[in-house]
Design an enzyme around this catalytic site. Structure first.
Site, PDB file in Angstrom:
ATOM      1  N   ILE A 218      16.003   7.804  12.670  1.00  0.00           N
ATOM      2  CA  ILE A 218      15.523   7.219  11.403  1.00  0.00           C
ATOM      3  C   ILE A 218      14.505   6.148  11.793  1.00  0.00           C
ATOM      4  CG2 ILE A 218      16.049   5.930   9.299  1.00  0.00           C
ATOM      5  CD1 ILE A 218      18.855   7.014   9.318  1.00  0.00           C
ATOM      6  N   ASP A 219      13.250   6.383  11.484  1.00  0.00           N
ATOM      7  CA  ASP A 219      12.237   5.358  11.723  1.00  0.00           C
ATOM      8  C   ASP A 219      12.014   4.640  10.398  1.00  0.00           C
ATOM      9  OD1 ASP A 219      10.291   4.042  13.410  1.00  0.00           O
ATOM     10  OD2 ASP A 219       8.825   4.905  12.048  1.00  0.00           O
TER      11      ASP A 219
ATOM     12  N   THR B 160      14.529   1.984   9.632  1.00  0.00           N
ATOM     13  CA  THR B 160      15.953   1.814   9.301  1.00  0.00           C
ATOM     14  C   THR B 160      16.183   0.714   8.268  1.00  0.00           C
ATOM     15  OG1 THR B 160      16.696   2.699  11.419  1.00  0.00           O
ATOM     16  CG2 THR B 160      18.225   1.266  10.291  1.00  0.00           C
TER      17      THR B 160
ATOM     18  N   ASP C 255       8.966   5.514  18.590  1.00  0.00           N
ATOM     19  CA  ASP C 255       8.291   5.118  17.348  1.00  0.00           C
ATOM     20  C   ASP C 255       6.902   5.756  17.225  1.00  0.00           C
ATOM     21  OD1 ASP C 255      10.254   3.227  16.358  1.00  0.00           O
ATOM     22  OD2 ASP C 255       9.593   1.849  17.915  1.00  0.00           O
TER      23      ASP C 255
ATOM     24  N   ASP D 131      13.139   9.635  17.190  1.00  0.00           N
ATOM     25  CA  ASP D 131      13.595   8.482  16.407  1.00  0.00           C
ATOM     26  C   ASP D 131      14.348   9.058  15.208  1.00  0.00           C
ATOM     27  OD1 ASP D 131      14.137   6.211  15.047  1.00  0.00           O
ATOM     28  OD2 ASP D 131      12.168   5.312  15.337  1.00  0.00           O
TER      29      ASP D 131
ATOM     30  N   GLU E  62      16.287   7.090  20.306  1.00  0.00           N
ATOM     31  CA  GLU E  62      16.417   5.634  20.144  1.00  0.00           C
ATOM     32  C   GLU E  62      17.865   5.166  20.189  1.00  0.00           C
ATOM     33  OE1 GLU E  62      14.853   3.809  16.567  1.00  0.00           O
ATOM     34  OE2 GLU E  62      15.141   1.825  17.430  1.00  0.00           O
TER      35      GLU E  62
HETATM   36  P1  2AM Z   1      12.995   1.373  13.534  1.00  0.00           P
HETATM   37  O1  2AM Z   1      13.041   1.384  12.069  1.00  0.00           O
HETATM   38  O2  2AM Z   1      13.324   2.717  14.137  1.00  0.00           O
HETATM   39  O3  2AM Z   1      13.802   0.266  14.150  1.00  0.00           O
HETATM   40  C1  2AM Z   1       8.628  -1.638  11.794  1.00  0.00           C
HETATM   41  O4  2AM Z   1       7.718  -2.607  12.149  1.00  0.00           O
HETATM   42  C2  2AM Z   1       8.527  -0.452  12.729  1.00  0.00           C
HETATM   43  O5  2AM Z   1       8.633  -0.915  14.072  1.00  0.00           O
HETATM   44  C3  2AM Z   1       9.607   0.559  12.602  1.00  0.00           C
HETATM   45  O6  2AM Z   1       9.070   1.783  12.981  1.00  0.00           O
HETATM   46  C4  2AM Z   1      10.681   0.079  13.573  1.00  0.00           C
HETATM   47  O7  2AM Z   1      11.489   1.129  14.025  1.00  0.00           O
HETATM   48  C5  2AM Z   1       9.811  -0.432  14.689  1.00  0.00           C
HETATM   49  N1  2AM Z   1      10.291  -1.585  15.456  1.00  0.00           N
HETATM   50  C6  2AM Z   1      10.281  -2.854  15.088  1.00  0.00           C
HETATM   51  N2  2AM Z   1      10.735  -3.647  16.074  1.00  0.00           N
HETATM   52  C7  2AM Z   1      11.006  -2.840  17.084  1.00  0.00           C
HETATM   53  C8  2AM Z   1      11.518  -3.069  18.385  1.00  0.00           C
HETATM   54  N3  2AM Z   1      11.819  -4.287  18.834  1.00  0.00           N
HETATM   55  N4  2AM Z   1      11.697  -2.008  19.181  1.00  0.00           N
HETATM   56  C9  2AM Z   1      11.411  -0.779  18.730  1.00  0.00           C
HETATM   57  N5  2AM Z   1      10.917  -0.497  17.499  1.00  0.00           N
HETATM   58  C10 2AM Z   1      10.722  -1.530  16.693  1.00  0.00           C
HETATM   59 CA    CA Z   2      15.038   4.092  14.500  1.00  0.00          CA
END
Ligand code: 2AM
Ligand code: CA
Length: 286
Positions: A89-90, A92, A214, A87, A71
Site C-alpha cells: 500500500i503506497d 498508507t 516507492d 509496495d 516494504e
Molecule cells: P508509504 O505510504 O508506503 O509509507 C509520502 O510522502 C510518500 O512517501 C508515500 O509514498 C510514502 O510511502 C513515502 N514515504 C514517506 N516517508 C518515507 C520513508 N521514510 N521511507 C519510505 N517511504 C516513505
Molecule cells: Ca507502503
C-alpha cells in the site's frame, strides 16, 4: 508466443488488482490492527501485510526462483534474472484516513533495471502500466506528460518524510519554491505522484528519502510516458532523490530546486541540470 515482458505484466496486473480490491474492500469494513514503524506517524495496518502476503504468494506460486523485496519485510534471494519490488500500500496514511490516494505498486526488474511496472489505485479505479521500451498506459490508454514549458505555471507535487526533523527542512524548501511555481500539491503516494507526471496531471514531482519500492514502478511509468526521471543533479534516479518532470521544465525546475535547497539548508546545492523553455498545458484525460 508470450514474451517474458508479457508474462510479468499479466502477473503484476493480476496481483496488483487483486491486492488493491482486497485492501479497499477490507478498509470499508474497518481497521482493527494499526501500528507504527520508523516514527509515530509512520503507520502499518493489517492490510499492508495482507496485501504483501497476497502478492508474494502469487509471485512464488508461478515464479518460485525470482527475487522479491517488499516494504513490509519480504526479502528473498532469487536464482532467476528477475527481481520484484513491492509496495503493498503506497500512501498508507491516506488509506488509514480513508482518503482515495493510495495504490498498490509492483515492479519487476531484470539485469538492465525496471522492466515491468503496475500501479493500481482501487478507490480511483485507475490501473497504470508500463513495459520498458513499450510506453505507458492508464486503463489501457496511452499516457504522455504535459507540454508545459514555464516554471511559473507548473503544478508541482512533493512529499514529506515521517521523520519530524527532516519534515521541517522539507517545509523550508517548499516555502522557497512556492512563489516561483503555479502551486504545490501533496497527495501522499509517491507511486501515484510519478504516474500523474506521466499523464500530465502534474508537471513536476520531487521528493527525498523514499524507499526503492516507492519509486520502482511509478518511475518506469513516468519515464515510459515521456517524462524525465532523475535525481536532483540530473543523474540516475535513486530513492534518496527523485525528480520527475515533463521534459521542458525538468532542467529549469532542477535549477530552482537547487537554489531552494541551498537557501533552506545553507548547504552546497547540487549542480544545476540546465535551462529549458517552451509552452504547453497538461494534456491527459486519464
Ligand atoms: P508509504 O505510504 O508506503 O509509507 C509520502 O510522502 C510518500 O512517501 C508515500 O509514498 C510514502 O510511502 C513515502 N514515504 C514517506 N516517508 C518515507 C520513508 N521514510 N521511507 C519510505 N517511504 C516513505
Ligand atoms: Ca507502503
Amino acid at each position: 508466443m508470450t514474451t517474458l515482458d508479457d508474462e510479468l505484466l499479466d502477473l503484476a496486473v493480476r496481483l496488483a488488482t487483486e491486492a488493491g480490491e482486497l485492501v479497499s474492500t477490507g478498509r470499508r469494513r474497518g481497521l482493527s490492527s494499526v501500528s507504527t514503524k520508523s516514527s509515530r506517524t509512520d503507520m502499518v495496518t493489517e492490510f499492508d501485510r495482507l496485501s504483501e502476503h497476497h502478492i508474494v504468494n502469487g509471485i512464488l506460486s508461478v515464479r518460485p526462483n525470482d527475487a522479491i523485496v517488499g516494504e513490509e519485510g519480504a526479502s528473498r534471494l532469487g536464482t532467476s534474472a528477475v527481481s520484484w519490488l513491492i509496495d503493498p500500500i503506497d500512501g498508507t496514511t491516506n488509506f488509514l484516513y480513508d482518503l482515495p490516494f493510495f495504490s498498490v505498486s509492483i515492479a519487476a526488474a531484470d539485469l538492465h533495471g525496471p522492466l515491468v511496472a503496475v500501479v493500481f489505485a482501487p478507490r480511483l479505479g485507475e490501473l497504470f502500466t508500463a513495459v520498458r521500451g513499450r510506453g505507458a498506459f492508464c486503463n489501457g490508454q496511452p499516457i504522455s506528460p504535459s507540454s508545459t514549458g514555464e516554471l511559473d505555471t507548473s503544478l508541482v507535487a512533493t512529499g514529506f518524510s515521517y521523520e519530524p526533523k527532516r519534515r521541517a527542512g522539507q517545509g523550508h524548501t517548499v516555502a522557497n519554491l512556492l512563489a516561483s511555481v503555479r502551486d504545490i500539491r501533496r497527495f501522499g503516494s509517491a507511486a501515484l505522484d510519478l504516474c500523474y507526471v506521466g499523464c500530465g496531471r502534474l508537471d513536476v514531482y520531487f521528493e527525498t528519502g523514499l524507499g526503492p519500492w516507492d519509486i520502482a514502478a511509478g518511475g518506469l511509468i513516468a519515464q515510459e510516458a515521456g517524462a524525465v526521471v532523475t535525481d536532483f543533479s540530473g543523474h540516475a534516479v535513486r530513492p534518496e532523490e527523485v525528480l520527475a518532470a515533463t521534459p521542458l521544465v525538468h532542467g529549469s525546475f532542477g535549477l530552482l530546486l537547487a537554489q531552494a535547497l541551498q537557501t533552506a539548508t545553507g548547504a552546497q546545492a547540487p549542480s544545476p541540470i540546465g535551462q529549458t523553455g517552451g509552452d504547453g498545458n497538461a494534456n491527459s484525460d486519464c
